[in-house]
Design an enzyme around this catalytic site. Sequence first.
Site, PDB file in Angstrom:
ATOM      1  N   LYS A  48      -7.282   2.364  -5.272  1.00  0.00           N
ATOM      2  CA  LYS A  48      -7.547   3.071  -4.013  1.00  0.00           C
ATOM      3  C   LYS A  48      -6.692   4.317  -3.795  1.00  0.00           C
ATOM      4  O   LYS A  48      -6.454   4.744  -2.665  1.00  0.00           O
ATOM      5  CB  LYS A  48      -7.402   2.120  -2.792  1.00  0.00           C
ATOM      6  N   SER A  49      -6.256   4.903  -4.900  1.00  0.00           N
ATOM      7  CA  SER A  49      -5.386   6.082  -4.809  1.00  0.00           C
ATOM      8  C   SER A  49      -6.105   7.375  -5.148  1.00  0.00           C
ATOM      9  O   SER A  49      -5.463   8.414  -5.310  1.00  0.00           O
ATOM     10  CB  SER A  49      -4.190   5.885  -5.745  1.00  0.00           C
ATOM     11  N   GLY A  50      -7.432   7.308  -5.304  1.00  0.00           N
ATOM     12  CA  GLY A  50      -8.176   8.520  -5.650  1.00  0.00           C
ATOM     13  C   GLY A  50      -8.552   8.570  -7.123  1.00  0.00           C
ATOM     14  O   GLY A  50      -8.770   9.655  -7.677  1.00  0.00           O
ATOM     15  N   THR A  52     -11.361   7.683  -8.627  1.00  0.00           N
ATOM     16  CA  THR A  52     -12.711   8.204  -8.865  1.00  0.00           C
ATOM     17  C   THR A  52     -12.710   9.725  -8.704  1.00  0.00           C
ATOM     18  O   THR A  52     -13.360  10.441  -9.464  1.00  0.00           O
ATOM     19  CB  THR A  52     -13.693   7.558  -7.857  1.00  0.00           C
ATOM     20  N   TRP A  53     -11.954  10.178  -7.743  1.00  0.00           N
ATOM     21  CA  TRP A  53     -11.834  11.622  -7.476  1.00  0.00           C
ATOM     22  C   TRP A  53     -11.248  12.338  -8.695  1.00  0.00           C
ATOM     23  O   TRP A  53     -11.844  13.280  -9.225  1.00  0.00           O
ATOM     24  CB  TRP A  53     -10.931  11.792  -6.257  1.00  0.00           C
ATOM     25  N   HIS A 108      -5.848   0.648 -14.087  1.00  0.00           N
ATOM     26  CA  HIS A 108      -4.946   0.385 -12.953  1.00  0.00           C
ATOM     27  C   HIS A 108      -3.786  -0.501 -13.421  1.00  0.00           C
ATOM     28  O   HIS A 108      -2.987  -0.950 -12.600  1.00  0.00           O
ATOM     29  CB  HIS A 108      -5.670  -0.373 -11.836  1.00  0.00           C
ATOM     30  N   SER A 138      -7.307   1.208   2.692  1.00  0.00           N
ATOM     31  CA  SER A 138      -8.453   1.415   1.813  1.00  0.00           C
ATOM     32  C   SER A 138      -8.716   0.147   0.983  1.00  0.00           C
ATOM     33  O   SER A 138      -9.870  -0.272   0.799  1.00  0.00           O
ATOM     34  CB  SER A 138      -8.185   2.620   0.898  1.00  0.00           C
ATOM     35  N   LYS A 230     -17.351  15.051   0.566  1.00  0.00           N
ATOM     36  CA  LYS A 230     -18.748  15.028   0.997  1.00  0.00           C
ATOM     37  C   LYS A 230     -19.703  15.017  -0.200  1.00  0.00           C
ATOM     38  O   LYS A 230     -20.636  14.228  -0.261  1.00  0.00           O
ATOM     39  CB  LYS A 230     -19.011  16.242   1.896  1.00  0.00           C
ATOM     40  N   PHE A 255     -18.079   2.514  -0.607  1.00  0.00           N
ATOM     41  CA  PHE A 255     -16.972   2.845  -1.525  1.00  0.00           C
ATOM     42  C   PHE A 255     -16.344   4.167  -1.097  1.00  0.00           C
ATOM     43  O   PHE A 255     -15.129   4.297  -0.997  1.00  0.00           O
ATOM     44  CB  PHE A 255     -17.475   2.940  -2.978  1.00  0.00           C
ATOM     45  N   ARG A 257     -15.489   5.846   1.620  1.00  0.00           N
ATOM     46  CA  ARG A 257     -15.328   5.379   3.004  1.00  0.00           C
ATOM     47  C   ARG A 257     -14.992   6.542   3.940  1.00  0.00           C
ATOM     48  O   ARG A 257     -15.805   6.966   4.739  1.00  0.00           O
ATOM     49  CB  ARG A 257     -14.249   4.293   3.012  1.00  0.00           C
ATOM     50  N   GLY A 259     -12.013   9.051   2.948  1.00  0.00           N
ATOM     51  CA  GLY A 259     -11.470  10.123   2.121  1.00  0.00           C
ATOM     52  C   GLY A 259     -10.501  11.040   2.837  1.00  0.00           C
ATOM     53  O   GLY A 259     -10.517  12.256   2.614  1.00  0.00           O
TER      54      GLY A 259
HETATM   55  P1  A3P Z   1     -10.747   5.585   1.583  1.00  0.00           P
HETATM   56  O1  A3P Z   1     -11.105   4.137   1.472  1.00  0.00           O
HETATM   57  O2  A3P Z   1      -9.464   5.796   2.331  1.00  0.00           O
HETATM   58  O3  A3P Z   1     -11.849   6.424   2.130  1.00  0.00           O
HETATM   59  P2  A3P Z   1     -10.253   4.812  -5.892  1.00  0.00           P
HETATM   60  O4  A3P Z   1     -11.243   5.748  -6.505  1.00  0.00           O
HETATM   61  O5  A3P Z   1      -8.912   4.837  -6.524  1.00  0.00           O
HETATM   62  O6  A3P Z   1     -10.829   3.443  -5.737  1.00  0.00           O
HETATM   63  O7  A3P Z   1      -9.967   5.363  -4.414  1.00  0.00           O
HETATM   64  C1  A3P Z   1     -10.944   5.312  -3.421  1.00  0.00           C
HETATM   65  C2  A3P Z   1     -10.447   6.111  -2.243  1.00  0.00           C
HETATM   66  O8  A3P Z   1     -10.484   7.509  -2.580  1.00  0.00           O
HETATM   67  C3  A3P Z   1     -11.307   5.927  -1.013  1.00  0.00           C
HETATM   68  O9  A3P Z   1     -10.446   6.122   0.105  1.00  0.00           O
HETATM   69  C4  A3P Z   1     -12.288   7.075  -1.201  1.00  0.00           C
HETATM   70  O10 A3P Z   1     -12.971   7.443  -0.032  1.00  0.00           O
HETATM   71  C5  A3P Z   1     -11.340   8.168  -1.654  1.00  0.00           C
HETATM   72  N1  A3P Z   1     -12.013   9.284  -2.326  1.00  0.00           N
HETATM   73  C6  A3P Z   1     -12.934   9.240  -3.305  1.00  0.00           C
HETATM   74  N2  A3P Z   1     -13.368  10.473  -3.621  1.00  0.00           N
HETATM   75  C7  A3P Z   1     -12.691  11.325  -2.826  1.00  0.00           C
HETATM   76  C8  A3P Z   1     -12.707  12.755  -2.657  1.00  0.00           C
HETATM   77  N3  A3P Z   1     -13.498  13.525  -3.386  1.00  0.00           N
HETATM   78  N4  A3P Z   1     -11.871  13.286  -1.734  1.00  0.00           N
HETATM   79  C9  A3P Z   1     -11.056  12.511  -1.003  1.00  0.00           C
HETATM   80  N5  A3P Z   1     -11.010  11.162  -1.100  1.00  0.00           N
HETATM   81  C10 A3P Z   1     -11.815  10.570  -2.003  1.00  0.00           C
END
Ligand code: A3P
Length: 295
Positions: A48-50, A52-53, A108, A138, A230, A255, A257, A259
């Site tokens: 949950k630290s970003g 996927t981003w 992870h 998160s 978005k 997933f 949520r 961001g």
């Molecule tokens: P939130 O639950 O706070 O919205 P991971 O990919 O490590 O599982 O992390 C998921 C978290 O990263 C979620 O946080 C998700 O919304 C956020 N996230 C994913 N893509 C993002 C983006 N492009 N910009 C900002 N936050 C993002």
Amino acid sequence: MELIQDVSRPPLVSVKGIPLIKYFAECIERLKDLQVWPDDVLISTYPKSGTTWVSEILDMIYQGGDQEKCQRGPIYTRVPFLEFKAPGILSGMETLKQIPAPRLIKTHLPLLLLPQALLDRKVKIIYMARNAKDVAVSYFNFYKMAKVHPDPGAWEDFLEKFMTGQVCYGSWYQHVQEWWELRKRQPVLYLFYEDMKKNPKREIQKITEFVGRPLPEDIIDRIVQQTSFKKMQENPMTNYTTAPTEVMDHSISPFMRKGITGDWKNTFTVAQNERFDADYEKKMADSDLHFHTDL
Ligand code: A3P
């Protein structure tokens, strides 16, 4: 239907003292067979630290900013999740065998469980850390929707488990600190979710330099745009809506949520926050690692 009920929400299983999703625990032993290639790049995070981003950013960099190429499959097929295993879905190790070099690999795992070959071969590592409070919130929501986890129970109880490392992948405090220390002996680019929110262009530029793939400014700008929350929320190749509902139920909590940074304030009570801060100071006292919980 019965099968789904059988596989849903099994208790975590401890591997060398680290609690893991049961299916992941079952495949840890097999990770030692990982064939590491010199141009592999590892993306490591506490959940949950970003993850996927930063994974999407890296794939876009590797594809020279070509959006079409990044539509070739869901993020978990483009950036295989090393220790992933779940009923009826290709495991991370199986997915890795199907993709060509140069590979991006997500994990992870804490260092204790990481295949040693990744360190011996000195693969480049990109670590993304996020402040503990937003991670906890998160993670709580993720536990609810990703049914391979045990039931998180009430927020109050989940927070207690988070603080004592009784959640999947164990202690956040240990994880962020040990990978921070690792940068002294391995090629690690240590990034922060909060910095990425604040100045994605600068952080993406850092990544391109680190992986030795410089890109023209207009392409970097395109990557910034395409990897905005978005865009990624709307994109089926990044938002995990392609995962089976038995594994992730987006109707409970999506997933993608919120961001944002600072959402923890909507969940923590004042008393929980005070208790958390006092405990945090103790756990992080020996570290020079600092986080922003607000932007
Ligand atoms: P939130 O639950 O706070 O919205 P991971 O990919 O490590 O599982 O992390 C998921 C978290 O990263 C979620 O946080 C998700 O919304 C956020 N996230 C994913 N893509 C993002 C983006 N492009 N910009 C900002 N936050 C993002």
